[in-house]
Motif scaffolding. Structure first.
Motif, PDB file in Angstrom:
ATOM      1  N   GLY A   1       0.822  -1.332  -0.019  1.00  0.00           N
ATOM      2  CA  GLY A   1       0.036   0.108  -0.092  1.00  0.00           C
ATOM      3  C   GLY A   1       0.748   1.232  -0.055  1.00  0.00           C
ATOM      4  O   GLY A   1       2.159   1.172   0.139  1.00  0.00           O
ATOM      5  N   TYR A   2       0.229   2.202  -0.205  1.00  0.00           N
ATOM      6  CA  TYR A   2       1.132   3.724  -0.182  1.00  0.00           C
ATOM      7  C   TYR A   2       1.160   4.234   1.136  1.00  0.00           C
ATOM      8  O   TYR A   2       2.342   4.367   1.147  1.00  0.00           O
ATOM      9  CB  TYR A   2       0.062   4.707  -1.082  1.00  0.00           C
ATOM     10  CG  TYR A   2       0.819   5.988  -1.255  1.00  0.00           C
ATOM     11  CD1 TYR A   2       1.895   6.204  -2.101  1.00  0.00           C
ATOM     12  CD2 TYR A   2      -0.043   7.240  -0.709  1.00  0.00           C
ATOM     13  CE1 TYR A   2       2.269   7.228  -2.268  1.00  0.00           C
ATOM     14  CE2 TYR A   2       0.731   8.435  -0.889  1.00  0.00           C
ATOM     15  CZ  TYR A   2       2.081   8.533  -1.755  1.00  0.00           C
ATOM     16  OH  TYR A   2       2.636   9.475  -2.015  1.00  0.00           O
ATOM     17  N   SER A   3       0.324   4.279   1.864  1.00  0.00           N
ATOM     18  CA  SER A   3       0.424   4.575   3.288  1.00  0.00           C
ATOM     19  C   SER A   3       0.683   3.432   4.228  1.00  0.00           C
ATOM     20  O   SER A   3       1.159   3.808   5.483  1.00  0.00           O
ATOM     21  CB  SER A   3      -0.695   5.682   3.443  1.00  0.00           C
ATOM     22  OG  SER A   3      -0.928   6.726   2.858  1.00  0.00           O
ATOM     23  N   SER A   4       0.131   2.348   3.931  1.00  0.00           N
ATOM     24  CA  SER A   4       0.331   1.222   5.010  1.00  0.00           C
ATOM     25  C   SER A   4       0.527  -0.140   4.130  1.00  0.00           C
ATOM     26  O   SER A   4       0.406   0.104   2.926  1.00  0.00           O
ATOM     27  CB  SER A   4      -0.767   1.237   5.818  1.00  0.00           C
ATOM     28  OG  SER A   4      -2.013   1.108   4.999  1.00  0.00           O
ATOM     29  N   THR A   5       0.659  -1.171   4.730  1.00  0.00           N
ATOM     30  CA  THR A   5       0.847  -2.398   4.242  1.00  0.00           C
ATOM     31  C   THR A   5      -0.417  -3.326   4.826  1.00  0.00           C
ATOM     32  O   THR A   5      -0.201  -3.460   6.067  1.00  0.00           O
ATOM     33  CB  THR A   5       2.026  -3.036   4.188  1.00  0.00           C
ATOM     34  OG1 THR A   5       3.189  -2.207   3.778  1.00  0.00           O
ATOM     35  CG2 THR A   5       2.074  -4.476   3.647  1.00  0.00           C
ATOM     36  N   THR A   6      -1.297  -3.839   4.137  1.00  0.00           N
ATOM     37  CA  THR A   6      -2.112  -4.657   4.591  1.00  0.00           C
ATOM     38  C   THR A   6      -2.187  -6.088   4.037  1.00  0.00           C
ATOM     39  O   THR A   6      -1.975  -6.353   2.982  1.00  0.00           O
ATOM     40  CB  THR A   6      -3.600  -4.122   4.286  1.00  0.00           C
ATOM     41  OG1 THR A   6      -3.852  -2.841   4.577  1.00  0.00           O
ATOM     42  CG2 THR A   6      -4.827  -4.983   4.800  1.00  0.00           C
ATOM     43  N   ILE A   7      -2.280  -6.998   5.050  1.00  0.00           N
ATOM     44  CA  ILE A   7      -2.345  -8.355   4.704  1.00  0.00           C
ATOM     45  C   ILE A   7      -3.623  -8.829   4.879  1.00  0.00           C
ATOM     46  O   ILE A   7      -4.038  -8.891   6.123  1.00  0.00           O
ATOM     47  CB  ILE A   7      -1.333  -9.225   5.799  1.00  0.00           C
ATOM     48  CG1 ILE A   7       0.033  -8.496   5.547  1.00  0.00           C
ATOM     49  CG2 ILE A   7      -1.250 -10.742   5.524  1.00  0.00           C
ATOM     50  CD1 ILE A   7       1.016  -8.995   6.677  1.00  0.00           C
ATOM     51  N   THR A   8      -4.273  -9.408   3.977  1.00  0.00           N
ATOM     52  CA  THR A   8      -5.668  -9.733   3.914  1.00  0.00           C
ATOM     53  C   THR A   8      -5.950 -11.527   3.729  1.00  0.00           C
ATOM     54  O   THR A   8      -6.070 -11.355   2.581  1.00  0.00           O
ATOM     55  CB  THR A   8      -6.612  -8.934   3.318  1.00  0.00           C
ATOM     56  OG1 THR A   8      -6.031  -7.626   3.346  1.00  0.00           O
ATOM     57  CG2 THR A   8      -8.030  -9.142   3.300  1.00  0.00           C
ATOM     58  N   PRO A   9      -6.002 -12.299   4.587  1.00  0.00           N
ATOM     59  CA  PRO A   9      -6.225 -13.756   4.142  1.00  0.00           C
ATOM     60  C   PRO A   9      -7.619 -13.790   3.668  1.00  0.00           C
ATOM     61  O   PRO A   9      -8.706 -13.260   4.328  1.00  0.00           O
ATOM     62  CB  PRO A   9      -5.957 -14.225   5.222  1.00  0.00           C
ATOM     63  CG  PRO A   9      -5.167 -13.350   6.424  1.00  0.00           C
ATOM     64  CD  PRO A   9      -5.747 -11.983   6.009  1.00  0.00           C
ATOM     65  N   LEU A 150      -6.885 -23.931   7.339  1.00  0.00           N
ATOM     66  CA  LEU A 150      -6.874 -23.493   6.290  1.00  0.00           C
ATOM     67  C   LEU A 150      -5.393 -22.624   6.041  1.00  0.00           C
ATOM     68  O   LEU A 150      -5.025 -22.247   4.932  1.00  0.00           O
ATOM     69  CB  LEU A 150      -7.626 -22.030   6.444  1.00  0.00           C
ATOM     70  CG  LEU A 150      -9.055 -22.219   6.438  1.00  0.00           C
ATOM     71  CD1 LEU A 150     -10.012 -20.860   6.579  1.00  0.00           C
ATOM     72  CD2 LEU A 150      -9.464 -22.993   5.288  1.00  0.00           C
ATOM     73  N   ARG A 151      -4.393 -23.049   7.105  1.00  0.00           N
ATOM     74  CA  ARG A 151      -3.119 -22.305   7.039  1.00  0.00           C
ATOM     75  C   ARG A 151      -2.235 -22.751   5.951  1.00  0.00           C
ATOM     76  O   ARG A 151      -1.547 -22.079   5.107  1.00  0.00           O
ATOM     77  CB  ARG A 151      -2.288 -22.634   8.372  1.00  0.00           C
ATOM     78  CG  ARG A 151      -3.056 -21.637   9.396  1.00  0.00           C
ATOM     79  CD  ARG A 151      -2.534 -22.125  10.666  1.00  0.00           C
ATOM     80  NE  ARG A 151      -3.196 -21.466  11.937  1.00  0.00           N
ATOM     81  CZ  ARG A 151      -3.183 -21.699  12.996  1.00  0.00           C
ATOM     82  NH1 ARG A 151      -2.417 -22.666  13.541  1.00  0.00           N
ATOM     83  NH2 ARG A 151      -4.047 -21.182  14.068  1.00  0.00           N
TER      84      ARG A 151
END
Length: 236
Positions: A1-9, A150-151
């Protein structure tokens, strides 16, 4: 991301809300850090965000061996050193990497260990005072929040999105570092779409055309009545 990093499973097109994880660092953070260290070491570049962002994208790379690259950077001459010709905003607005002797009137910005220490903060945010996990550890933590069954599937289907993933060696370094966190019984596979810049928009565009799209949306009146809490219906 531009302002942050998102990890979305996700699993079967459904987000796993408890596993969401956000890092307060992104492409903008890297550019701001690059501005600061360049201004301290060379020229005052604090008002040149777009120029420094352009230079970052042109010359930076992710180190596969940080100690070795640091040793190279202190050699004289350093094999990593690049001289960047700053724009005069008359004949050039972005500047360019010097490939020959500079003209007398040209201003040069040396770029040496900045080439790899700037992207390094994605892997070690503590280098700039951010008390959060680096990206490999954050991915591990996010997957650990998902249901145990699910991992394995999640580790085998990691998709990179965003401009910072275009740094040279990014994918290789991420996979190498993540492998140190993940149980050896779980294969780790990382994929990059053809267009990592627009992939998030393209995914949203596809999602908006799903038959069950309205199931994941809230109306203006719902929001005004219940506030942000009603958004939870969109995540299950």
């Amino acid at each position: 991301g531009y302002s942050s990093t998102t990890i979305t499973p996700y699993f079967h097109q459904t987000p796993i809300q408890p596993a969401y994880l956000r890092l307060n660092i992104g492409g903008k953070s890297l550019t701001n850090y690059y501005k600061e260290i360049s201004s301290y070491r060379y020229w005052n570049m604090m008002d040149e965000f777009y120029l420094m962002n352009h230079i970052k994208e042109q010359v930076c790379f992710v180190s596969l061996d940080l100690k070795a690259d640091l040793r190279k950077s202190v050699l004289s001459p350093s094999p990593l050193l690049i001289q960047y010709v700053l724009p005069d905003y008359t004949t050039s607005k972005t500047g360019y990497i010097l490939s020959d002797k500079p003209a007398e009137e040209e201003q040069l910005l040396p770029i040496n260990n900045e080439r790899f220490t700037v992207p390094e903060i994605l892997f070690h945010p503590s280098d700039v005072g951010i008390s959060q996990a680096g990206l490999p550890e954050a991915i591990f933590l996010a997957v650990q929040r998902a249901p145990e069954e699910l991992r394995a599937e999640l580790y085998q289907n990691i998709v990179l999105i965003g401009g910072s993933t275009l740094f040279k060696n990014f994918k290789t370094r991420l996979e190498t570092d993540l492998r140190k966190w993940v149980d050896s019984d779980f294969p780790v596979h990382i994929y990059s779409p053809k267009n990592v810049i627009n992939s998030a928009w393209e995914g949203g565009n596809i999602f908006s055309r799903r038959d069950d799209y309205n199931k994941y949306t809230i109306s203006k009146s719902e929001y005004q009545e219940y506030g942000v809490v009603c958004s939870s219906k969109c995540l299950y």
